[in-house]
Design a protein around this motif. Structure first.
Motif, PDB file in Angstrom:
ATOM      1  N   GLY A   1       0.969  -1.230  -0.075  1.00 57.81           N
ATOM      2  CA  GLY A   1       0.350  -0.045  -0.033  1.00 57.81           C
ATOM      3  C   GLY A   1       0.744   1.143  -0.031  1.00 57.81           C
ATOM      4  N   LEU A   2       1.997   1.045  -0.352  1.00 59.69           N
ATOM      5  CA  LEU A   2       2.848   2.320  -0.405  1.00 59.69           C
ATOM      6  C   LEU A   2       2.328   3.318  -1.406  1.00 59.69           C
ATOM      7  CD1 LEU A   2       5.542   4.115  -0.079  1.00 59.69           C
ATOM      8  CD2 LEU A   2       6.344   2.649  -1.847  1.00 59.69           C
ATOM      9  N   ALA A   3       2.066   4.607  -0.992  1.00 55.09           N
ATOM     10  CA  ALA A   3       1.388   5.691  -1.654  1.00 55.09           C
ATOM     11  C   ALA A   3       2.596   6.247  -2.502  1.00 55.09           C
ATOM     12  CB  ALA A   3       0.841   6.731  -1.205  1.00 55.09           C
ATOM     13  N   VAL A   4       2.487   6.271  -3.608  1.00 52.28           N
ATOM     14  CA  VAL A   4       3.312   6.940  -4.676  1.00 52.28           C
ATOM     15  C   VAL A   4       2.856   8.209  -4.853  1.00 52.28           C
ATOM     16  CG1 VAL A   4       4.737   6.980  -6.992  1.00 52.28           C
ATOM     17  CG2 VAL A   4       4.154   4.752  -5.809  1.00 52.28           C
TER      18      VAL A   4
ATOM     19  N   SER B   1      -0.893  19.040  -1.561  1.00 50.50           N
ATOM     20  CA  SER B   1      -2.142  18.501  -1.833  1.00 50.50           C
ATOM     21  C   SER B   1      -2.497  16.915  -1.569  1.00 50.50           C
ATOM     22  CB  SER B   1      -2.736  18.954  -3.100  1.00 50.50           C
ATOM     23  OG  SER B   1      -1.946  18.152  -4.185  1.00 50.50           O
ATOM     24  N   ALA B   2      -1.471  16.337  -1.689  1.00 47.41           N
ATOM     25  CA  ALA B   2      -1.504  14.630  -1.665  1.00 47.41           C
ATOM     26  C   ALA B   2      -2.067  14.401  -0.061  1.00 47.41           C
ATOM     27  CB  ALA B   2      -0.137  14.190  -1.523  1.00 47.41           C
ATOM     28  N   PRO B   3      -2.941  13.527   0.071  1.00 46.53           N
ATOM     29  CA  PRO B   3      -3.435  13.043   1.417  1.00 46.53           C
ATOM     30  C   PRO B   3      -2.011  12.732   2.392  1.00 46.53           C
ATOM     31  CG  PRO B   3      -4.860  11.893  -0.164  1.00 46.53           C
ATOM     32  CD  PRO B   3      -3.565  12.654  -0.852  1.00 46.53           C
ATOM     33  N   ALA B   4      -1.394  12.055   2.002  1.00 45.50           N
ATOM     34  CA  ALA B   4      -0.184  11.667   2.883  1.00 45.50           C
ATOM     35  C   ALA B   4       0.718  12.950   3.407  1.00 45.50           C
ATOM     36  CB  ALA B   4       0.968  10.708   2.145  1.00 45.50           C
ATOM     37  N   ALA B   5       0.626  13.969   2.407  1.00 42.50           N
ATOM     38  CA  ALA B   5       1.572  15.172   2.705  1.00 42.50           C
ATOM     39  C   ALA B   5       0.553  15.989   3.808  1.00 42.50           C
ATOM     40  CB  ALA B   5       1.568  15.993   1.352  1.00 42.50           C
ATOM     41  N   LYS B   6      -0.798  16.132   3.556  1.00 39.50           N
ATOM     42  CA  LYS B   6      -1.534  16.669   4.421  1.00 39.50           C
ATOM     43  C   LYS B   6      -1.503  16.082   5.812  1.00 39.50           C
ATOM     44  CE  LYS B   6      -4.769  18.862   1.056  1.00 39.50           C
ATOM     45  NZ  LYS B   6      -4.884  20.075   1.884  1.00 39.50           N
TER      46      LYS B   6
END
Length: 223
Positions: A19-22, A51-56
């Protein structure tokens, strides 16, 4: 993503985090003039642009740190020694792997490998390998690769590969290229400084190889 069809190599897989998000940060362009160093206010402004969910999620975690922790966090981001220490290796029988190495009391490196096989006729397997830097348990940079290959039918078949990067380290911009030959994937990762305090560019190589029984994936510095 690159594709390879070969009759020489046996079917294989390579490893990584399930599930790693790229993800790619929204603000990737380097400023016209480099700042001398990254500051807390500058980093907070940078995070607001993502804007990326992981960044937020990381931005929300950073906001909860105290003043001293934020200073340490930002200082660590622009320390090239820490970035170069972001390396790792996973190998052995096909299985999911997670290992955690502590760099210091604030920084950890998490190496992951994972495999997922589809139910289709070719029993296509997606294998991933990654190494993640965490500061105060907040993920800031992940570097790795993904390899997709069939395990049933005329083997080896067509394989595809990609070099995967997630980065919210505002001190650097990361460029990546990838290549694949049979079940061997290789990627070049280049960290380009966005602030003078980081120093010169840093280059790494990520490689992945696997058979049905075993795999190896690694991220290393390249001179």
């Amino acid at each position: 993503m690159l594709t390879s069809t070969t009759g020489r190599l046996a079917s294989a897989a390579i490893a990584t985090v399930a599930g790693l998000a790229v993800l790619a940060p929204a603000a990737h362009a380097a400023p016209a003039k480099q700042a001398a160093k990254l500051t807390v206010p500058a980093y907070e402004k940078y995070l607001k642009q993502q804007s990326a969910p992981a960044a937020k999620k990381a931005a929300a975690q950073f906001a909860k740190l105290n003043k001293n922790q934020k200073q340490v966090f930002v200082k660590t981001l622009q320390d090239q020694k820490v970035y170069k220490a972001l390396t790792g290796k996973a190998w052995g029988k096909i299985r999911n792997v997670t290992t955690v190495d502590r760099y210091n009391k604030n920084v950890t490196f998490v190496t992951k490998a994972s495999f997922k096989t589809a139910k289709g006729k070719a029993r296509t397997t997606t294998a991933t390998f990654s190494v993640t830097e965490k500061i105060f348990n907040i993920p800031v940079t992940t570097e790795g690769a993904t390899l997709v290959y069939p395990t049933v039918g005329k083997l080896p078949g067509t394989t595809t590969a990609s070099t995967d990067v997630f980065n919210i380290n505002a001190a650097i911009r990361i460029d990546a290229t990838s290549s694949v030959k049979g079940n061997d994937a290789s990627g070049r990762i280049t960290a380009l400084p966005r602030v003078k305090s980081f120093g010169k560019k840093a280059v790494k190589r990520v490689t992945l190889h696997s058979t049905k029984q075993a795999f190896i994936g690694q991220l290393v510095n390249q001179k």
